[in-house]
Design a protein around this motif. Structure first.
Motif, PDB file in Angstrom:
ATOM      1  N   ASP A 185      37.287  28.613   2.774  1.00 42.03           N
ATOM      2  CA  ASP A 185      37.192  28.734   1.317  1.00 42.03           C
ATOM      3  C   ASP A 185      37.847  30.026   0.827  1.00 42.03           C
ATOM      4  N   CYS A 206      32.653  22.541   0.857  1.00 35.46           N
ATOM      5  CA  CYS A 206      32.619  23.960   0.478  1.00 35.46           C
ATOM      6  C   CYS A 206      34.019  24.518   0.245  1.00 35.46           C
ATOM      7  N   LYS A 209      35.170  23.659  -3.983  1.00 32.33           N
ATOM      8  CA  LYS A 209      34.210  23.960  -5.053  1.00 32.33           C
ATOM      9  C   LYS A 209      34.869  24.302  -6.378  1.00 32.33           C
ATOM     10  N   THR A 210      35.891  25.136  -6.338  1.00 31.50           N
ATOM     11  CA  THR A 210      36.460  25.686  -7.561  1.00 31.50           C
ATOM     12  C   THR A 210      37.906  25.231  -7.764  1.00 31.50           C
ATOM     13  N   ASN A 213      40.006  27.044  -5.394  1.00 24.99           N
ATOM     14  CA  ASN A 213      39.983  26.415  -4.078  1.00 24.99           C
ATOM     15  C   ASN A 213      40.992  25.269  -4.006  1.00 24.99           C
ATOM     16  N   CYS A 234      27.302  21.537   3.003  1.00 21.55           N
ATOM     17  CA  CYS A 234      28.686  21.519   2.502  1.00 21.55           C
ATOM     18  C   CYS A 234      29.158  20.178   1.955  1.00 21.55           C
ATOM     19  N   ILE A 236      30.050  17.556  -1.198  1.00 17.42           N
ATOM     20  CA  ILE A 236      30.688  17.729  -2.502  1.00 17.42           C
ATOM     21  C   ILE A 236      29.648  17.459  -3.580  1.00 17.42           C
ATOM     22  N   ARG A 237      29.265  18.502  -4.292  1.00 18.47           N
ATOM     23  CA  ARG A 237      28.249  18.389  -5.324  1.00 18.47           C
ATOM     24  C   ARG A 237      28.888  18.052  -6.679  1.00 18.47           C
ATOM     25  N   HIS A 240      31.038  20.696  -8.305  1.00 18.30           N
ATOM     26  CA  HIS A 240      32.269  21.134  -7.655  1.00 18.30           C
ATOM     27  C   HIS A 240      33.496  20.622  -8.400  1.00 18.30           C
TER      28      HIS A 240
END
Length: 307
Positions: A185, A206, A209-210, A213, A234, A236-237, A240
């Motif tokens: 990351d 992870c 996320k952004t 990223n 880790c 994918i939420r 994200h």
């Protein structure tokens, strides 16, 4: 058509290079209390049904090795690493030579199932578990295992890029089979230096996320990428940046106590979620999933399974 049937019809094959399958969550335990029946068998069934061809079980300490190996012995598609996670490096003491010797014996006795040295490296985000200097000493010590047994490295680097690169550069002669920096990351510049050294980069939830990223992932050459879940962590939420690119959704329940055999548990990542990881990477690179699946599969075979 069911999700699993679609994947199998497409002929996609995946390898999860990092799965913590010995974690208590897969036995139904969360925070020390049991919320539902052990269901690792169902987790693995879902993995195989959704295109997983092999899974590498991550070992983070010598004490975890026997459990991981016992699990791997139940299915020829399961393999293990051998190493000591940076946050656990205090376990080398008070007798580092004995600890190292026991690691060697474990690898020697199970050379057909151990495919990498690791998880090892540096983690400066969690120094409360192990000081920097202790981590550095025993990370470098484990590079001797890579040389001795001619195995690739499964590497961890968190907020420690400069020290990490200094150690691997100084020990380049010991790194005879290469390696992968998993759960990456970091920045684009850090990725470039890792790749220039000769390592692959492992991507999971992870890593996505952004927006920053995702821009970094876009710059990583496909021939240097491997995919993983690092499950049960880790995933994918919804928060994200990569979540909006996920196409495959699995039946999921919110409450662990409401466990059902045919549903996943919200917040617990599984190997079958590897499909979501590759979907995000495919979107970022503007390439079809089928093409990336073939590339990442070959990358992984070349590092871990081609003698």
């Amino acid at each position: 058509m069911k999700i699993a049937e679609k994947f199998l019809k497409m002929g996609l094959r995946f390898i999860d290079i990092g799965a913590n399958l010995t974690d208590p969550m897969f036995q139904g335990f969360y925070g020390g209390s049991q919320k539902h029946p052990a269901d690792l068998d169902r987790v693995l069934d879902r993995a195989w049904q959704n295109g997983l061809d092999k899974i590498i079980i991550t070992v983070g300490t010598l004490n975890e090795f026997d459990g991981a190996l016992n699990l791997a012995s139940t299915d020829s598609r399961l393999y293990v690493t051998m190493g000591c996670h940076p946050t656990r490096c205090g376990e080398f003491e008070p007798d580092p030579d004995l600890y190292y010797s026991n690691m060697c014996k474990s690898i020697e006795a199970n050379h057909n199932r151990v495919v990498a040295i690791g998880e090892c490296g540096l983690d400066y985000d969690r120094l409360k578990f192990c000081p920097k200097e202790v981590q550095k000493v025993y990370f470098e010590k484990q590079l001797e295992l890579a040389e001795q047994f001619q195995l690739p490295l499964f590497l961890h680097c968190r907020s420690a890029h400069e020290d990490f690169m200094e150690i691997v550069t100084r020990n380049r002669s010991k790194i005879v089979k290469g390696g992968v920096v998993h759960s990456f990351d970091g920045t684009s510049e850090e990725a470039r230096k890792i790749i220039d050294f000769g390592f692959y980069i492992g991507l999971n939830g992870c890593s996505l996320k952004t927006e920053e990223n995702l821009k970094t992932v876009q710059e990583i050459p496909l021939e240097k990428i491997m995919i993983e879940t690092d499950c049960p962590w880790c995933g994918i939420r919804p928060s994200h940046a990569g979540s909006k690119m996920v196409k495959t959704r699995f039946p999921t329940i919110k409450k662990k106590e409401k466990w059902a055999a045919d549903q996943l548990i919200d917040g617990r990542n599984e190997p079958c979620h590897l499909r979501q990881v590759i979907e995000v990477i495919a979107n970022v690179h503007n390439e079809p999933v089928e093409k990336l699946a073939d590339i990442f599969y070959e990358n992984t075979i070349n590092l871990f399974f081609r003698k």
